[in-house]
Design an enzyme around this catalytic site. Structure first.
Site, PDB file in Angstrom:
ATOM      1  N   ARG A 130       0.818  -1.225   0.000  1.00 27.33           N
ATOM      2  CA  ARG A 130       0.000   0.000   0.000  1.00 27.33           C
ATOM      3  C   ARG A 130       0.846   1.268   0.000  1.00 27.33           C
ATOM      4  O   ARG A 130       0.400   2.322   0.450  1.00 27.33           O
ATOM      5  CB  ARG A 130      -0.982  -0.004   1.175  1.00 27.33           C
ATOM      6  CG  ARG A 130      -2.025  -1.119   1.076  1.00 27.33           C
ATOM      7  CD  ARG A 130      -3.079  -0.982   2.168  1.00 27.33           C
ATOM      8  NE  ARG A 130      -4.108  -1.984   1.997  1.00 27.33           N
ATOM      9  CZ  ARG A 130      -4.063  -3.210   2.532  1.00 27.33           C
ATOM     10  NH1 ARG A 130      -3.010  -3.555   3.272  1.00 27.33           N
ATOM     11  NH2 ARG A 130      -5.033  -4.065   2.325  1.00 27.33           N
ATOM     12  N   LYS A 152       2.764  11.085 -11.546  1.00 29.08           N
ATOM     13  CA  LYS A 152       1.747  10.280 -12.226  1.00 29.08           C
ATOM     14  C   LYS A 152       2.376   8.951 -12.622  1.00 29.08           C
ATOM     15  O   LYS A 152       3.402   8.921 -13.284  1.00 29.08           O
ATOM     16  CB  LYS A 152       1.223  11.001 -13.471  1.00 29.08           C
ATOM     17  CG  LYS A 152       0.225  12.092 -13.162  1.00 29.08           C
ATOM     18  CD  LYS A 152      -0.149  12.885 -14.392  1.00 29.08           C
ATOM     19  CE  LYS A 152      -0.903  12.078 -15.403  1.00 29.08           C
ATOM     20  NZ  LYS A 152      -1.400  12.933 -16.515  1.00 29.08           N
ATOM     21  N   GLU A 194       8.179  15.651 -26.658  1.00 29.01           N
ATOM     22  CA  GLU A 194       7.571  16.059 -25.392  1.00 29.01           C
ATOM     23  C   GLU A 194       8.034  17.450 -24.988  1.00 29.01           C
ATOM     24  O   GLU A 194       7.263  18.250 -24.450  1.00 29.01           O
ATOM     25  CB  GLU A 194       7.941  15.053 -24.294  1.00 29.01           C
ATOM     26  CG  GLU A 194       7.204  15.245 -22.991  1.00 29.01           C
ATOM     27  CD  GLU A 194       5.752  14.808 -23.039  1.00 29.01           C
ATOM     28  OE1 GLU A 194       4.893  15.569 -22.520  1.00 29.01           O
ATOM     29  OE2 GLU A 194       5.448  13.739 -23.585  1.00 29.01           O
ATOM     30  N   LYS A 222       6.813  22.483 -15.045  1.00 29.70           N
ATOM     31  CA  LYS A 222       5.972  21.358 -14.658  1.00 29.70           C
ATOM     32  C   LYS A 222       5.818  21.300 -13.147  1.00 29.70           C
ATOM     33  O   LYS A 222       4.718  21.059 -12.633  1.00 29.70           O
ATOM     34  CB  LYS A 222       6.552  20.046 -15.178  1.00 29.70           C
ATOM     35  CG  LYS A 222       5.665  18.849 -14.833  1.00 29.70           C
ATOM     36  CD  LYS A 222       6.035  17.589 -15.567  1.00 29.70           C
ATOM     37  CE  LYS A 222       5.016  16.493 -15.261  1.00 29.70           C
ATOM     38  NZ  LYS A 222       5.287  15.235 -15.975  1.00 29.70           N
ATOM     39  N   GLU A 232      -4.578  16.663 -10.895  1.00 24.49           N
ATOM     40  CA  GLU A 232      -5.098  16.952 -12.231  1.00 24.49           C
ATOM     41  C   GLU A 232      -6.588  17.257 -12.235  1.00 24.49           C
ATOM     42  O   GLU A 232      -7.356  16.760 -13.063  1.00 24.49           O
ATOM     43  CB  GLU A 232      -4.805  15.783 -13.182  1.00 24.49           C
ATOM     44  CG  GLU A 232      -4.764  16.175 -14.651  1.00 24.49           C
ATOM     45  CD  GLU A 232      -4.275  15.053 -15.544  1.00 24.49           C
ATOM     46  OE1 GLU A 232      -5.113  14.409 -16.185  1.00 24.49           O
ATOM     47  OE2 GLU A 232      -3.053  14.815 -15.585  1.00 24.49           O
ATOM     48  N   ARG A 236      -3.383  21.177 -14.240  1.00 23.59           N
ATOM     49  CA  ARG A 236      -2.414  20.152 -14.650  1.00 23.59           C
ATOM     50  C   ARG A 236      -2.817  19.460 -15.947  1.00 23.59           C
ATOM     51  O   ARG A 236      -1.971  18.917 -16.665  1.00 23.59           O
ATOM     52  CB  ARG A 236      -2.218  19.119 -13.537  1.00 23.59           C
ATOM     53  CG  ARG A 236      -1.126  18.114 -13.876  1.00 23.59           C
ATOM     54  CD  ARG A 236      -0.739  17.218 -12.726  1.00 23.59           C
ATOM     55  NE  ARG A 236       0.322  16.309 -13.140  1.00 23.59           N
ATOM     56  CZ  ARG A 236       0.977  15.509 -12.320  1.00 23.59           C
ATOM     57  NH1 ARG A 236       0.689  15.487 -11.031  1.00 23.59           N
ATOM     58  NH2 ARG A 236       1.924  14.708 -12.789  1.00 23.59           N
ATOM     59  N   ASN A 240      -1.179  17.795 -20.663  1.00 22.75           N
ATOM     60  CA  ASN A 240      -1.554  16.720 -21.588  1.00 22.75           C
ATOM     61  C   ASN A 240      -1.711  17.209 -23.022  1.00 22.75           C
ATOM     62  O   ASN A 240      -2.221  16.468 -23.874  1.00 22.75           O
ATOM     63  CB  ASN A 240      -2.867  16.062 -21.145  1.00 22.75           C
ATOM     64  CG  ASN A 240      -2.722  15.288 -19.854  1.00 22.75           C
ATOM     65  OD1 ASN A 240      -1.726  14.592 -19.648  1.00 22.75           O
ATOM     66  ND2 ASN A 240      -3.696  15.417 -18.971  1.00 22.75           N
ATOM     67  N   HIS A 243      -1.492  14.957 -26.067  1.00 28.26           N
ATOM     68  CA  HIS A 243      -1.599  13.580 -25.588  1.00 28.26           C
ATOM     69  C   HIS A 243      -2.937  12.918 -25.897  1.00 28.26           C
ATOM     70  O   HIS A 243      -3.021  11.694 -25.893  1.00 28.26           O
ATOM     71  CB  HIS A 243      -1.349  13.524 -24.083  1.00 28.26           C
ATOM     72  CG  HIS A 243       0.068  13.750 -23.695  1.00 28.26           C
ATOM     73  ND1 HIS A 243       0.738  14.926 -23.977  1.00 28.26           N
ATOM     74  CD2 HIS A 243       0.968  12.960 -23.054  1.00 28.26           C
ATOM     75  CE1 HIS A 243       1.974  14.834 -23.509  1.00 28.26           C
ATOM     76  NE2 HIS A 243       2.144  13.659 -22.959  1.00 28.26           N
ATOM     77  N   HIS A 247      -2.010   9.645 -27.389  1.00 32.36           N
ATOM     78  CA  HIS A 247      -2.272   8.365 -26.726  1.00 32.36           C
ATOM     79  C   HIS A 247      -3.109   7.441 -27.613  1.00 32.36           C
ATOM     80  O   HIS A 247      -2.899   6.223 -27.627  1.00 32.36           O
ATOM     81  CB  HIS A 247      -2.981   8.594 -25.395  1.00 32.36           C
ATOM     82  CG  HIS A 247      -2.050   8.973 -24.286  1.00 32.36           C
ATOM     83  ND1 HIS A 247      -2.497   9.424 -23.072  1.00 32.36           N
ATOM     84  CD2 HIS A 247      -0.694   8.956 -24.209  1.00 32.36           C
ATOM     85  CE1 HIS A 247      -1.457   9.674 -22.284  1.00 32.36           C
ATOM     86  NE2 HIS A 247      -0.355   9.404 -22.961  1.00 32.36           N
ATOM     87  N   HIS A 262       6.632   7.414 -27.615  1.00 33.05           N
ATOM     88  CA  HIS A 262       5.689   8.345 -26.991  1.00 33.05           C
ATOM     89  C   HIS A 262       5.887   9.756 -27.523  1.00 33.05           C
ATOM     90  O   HIS A 262       4.912  10.445 -27.862  1.00 33.05           O
ATOM     91  CB  HIS A 262       5.878   8.322 -25.471  1.00 33.05           C
ATOM     92  CG  HIS A 262       5.009   9.297 -24.740  1.00 33.05           C
ATOM     93  ND1 HIS A 262       3.640   9.155 -24.648  1.00 33.05           N
ATOM     94  CD2 HIS A 262       5.316  10.444 -24.066  1.00 33.05           C
ATOM     95  CE1 HIS A 262       3.139  10.162 -23.960  1.00 33.05           C
ATOM     96  NE2 HIS A 262       4.126  10.964 -23.595  1.00 33.05           N
TER      97      HIS A 262
END
Length: 358
Positions: A130, A152, A194, A222, A232, A236, A240, A243, A247, A262
């Site tokens: 955890r 993230k 990126e 960032k 987010e 935030r 993206n 993306h 994605h 990517h």
């Protein structure tokens, strides 16, 4: 010719020596964490002595094909290279190895590799017992300005990218610019895909800066956004940019077993999303061309590949995590980047078709 148009080896051999090898420090402070980020040269060799106070020991999670950790003699887990490592079965395999090593909550993980390793190892750290500590040591330009910073984490499902994950901040990030000298040319260009994104987030002159300063400025930007919006829920989401389509493009590539990085997907996504903003009347044609020329200027493709059918892209686009009840994307506009919701599907379809000709 600037670093953005060449492989960084020459820059690191020449300009880095002239500018000095000072270290730069950035910090992210959120409601539940303080993340120290150190940027410099040769700092990876200080890893063993830089681990957070209180850690009993650390296990390195890494990938093949990157420089060995010369000053590390602790346990190491090697995961597959590339997107095939970002799967739940690999999470289970790594967790089982941690159990065999007797790892407890008093221990931590060091993610030493590119963006995939940072995403995977961070997710393992977030979920094992955890939650245990993690230190990121990104080895690629892309990971230095993206996955290595911000907390993230996640892995993919056959249905799409990063659909299973957690927010889990690293305790420390070590960014060693010397590692870029061994980066393959394609991975270098991928990192530029990126990095270009930050040009639309307030760093217009980013690609004209010296490499170390460009990395520092990107990380600082960032970090400031993450500190204000760790989970987010608002600002935030702007990180993206590129993306949403990127994605979807990656998901199609994975399904078809195509080679696509990517950064390559994000770069193409930036141009496609600029075209979508134009379709919606948010920007003019010159602004779309600016996106295209910036992407081409760092040696990346601005055009959607022929193997990515519009119908396939639309299928994955509708599964994107940014959606609440309708299709949404970060788009350019008169006030800069904004998260736009309720985008008509027909506009998206037309924008994707137009993006094949840019």
């Amino acid at each position: 010719m600037t670093w953005s148009r060449t492989h960084p080896t020459r820059w690191l051999d020449d300009a880095w020596a002239r500018r000095g090898r000072e270290r730069r420090h950035v910090q992210i402070v959120t409601g539940g964490a303080r993340v120290d980020i150190v940027i410099g040269a040769g700092i990876v060799d200080t890893l063993a002595g830089a681990l957070p106070v209180g850690w009993r020991r650390a296990v390195v999670v890494t990938e093949p094909g990157i420089p060995p950790l010369r000053a590390w003699d602790g346990p190491t887990i090697v995961v597959p290279r590339g997107e095939k490592a970002k799967r739940l079965r690999v999470v289970e395999q790594v967790a089982e190895q941690l159990v065999k090593l007797g790892v407890s909550r008093a221990d931590g993980i060091v993610a030493y590799g590119g963006g995939v390793v940072c995403d995977l190892a961070g997710f393992v750290a977030a979920t094992f017992h955890r939650g245990i500590g993690v230190v990121n040591v990104p080895t690629s330009l892309l990971a230095m300005v993206d996955a290595g910073v911000g907390g993230k984490t996640g892995v993919n499902l056959p249905s799409g990218k990063n659909l299973v994950g957690a927010f889990w901040q690293p305790e420390l990030v070590l960014i060693d610019l010397d590692l870029l000298s061994t980066l393959p040319a394609r991975q270098w260009r991928s990192g530029l895909g990126e990095t270009v994104k930050y040009s639309f987030l307030g760093l217009e002159s980013l690609l004209s800066l010296p490499l170390d300063e460009a990395v520092v400025r990107s990380v600082e930007l960032k970090a400031s956004i993450v500190a204000r919006d760790e989970r987010e829920s608002g600002e935030r989401a702007l990180l993206n940019y590129g993306h949403t389509v990127g994605h979807a493009l990656e998901a199609v590539a994975i399904a078809q077993r195509r080679r696509l990085t990517h950064g390559e997907a994000v770069a193409t996504g930036l141009v496609a999303e600029a075209q979508l903003a134009y379709q919606l009347g948010r920007i003019d044609r010159d602004r779309v061309i600016y996106h295209r020329d910036l992407v081409r200027g760092v040696g990346l493709s601005s055009t959607l590949p022929p193997w990515a059918a519009t119908s396939d892209l639309l299928e994955y686009l509708q599964r994107d995590k940014k959606h609440r009840t309708s299709l949404a994307s970060v788009l350019d506009g008169p006030r800069g980047l904004e998260l736009v919701e309720d985008i008509p599907l027909e506009h998206v379809r037309r924008a994707l078709e137009e993006a094949r000709r840019l």
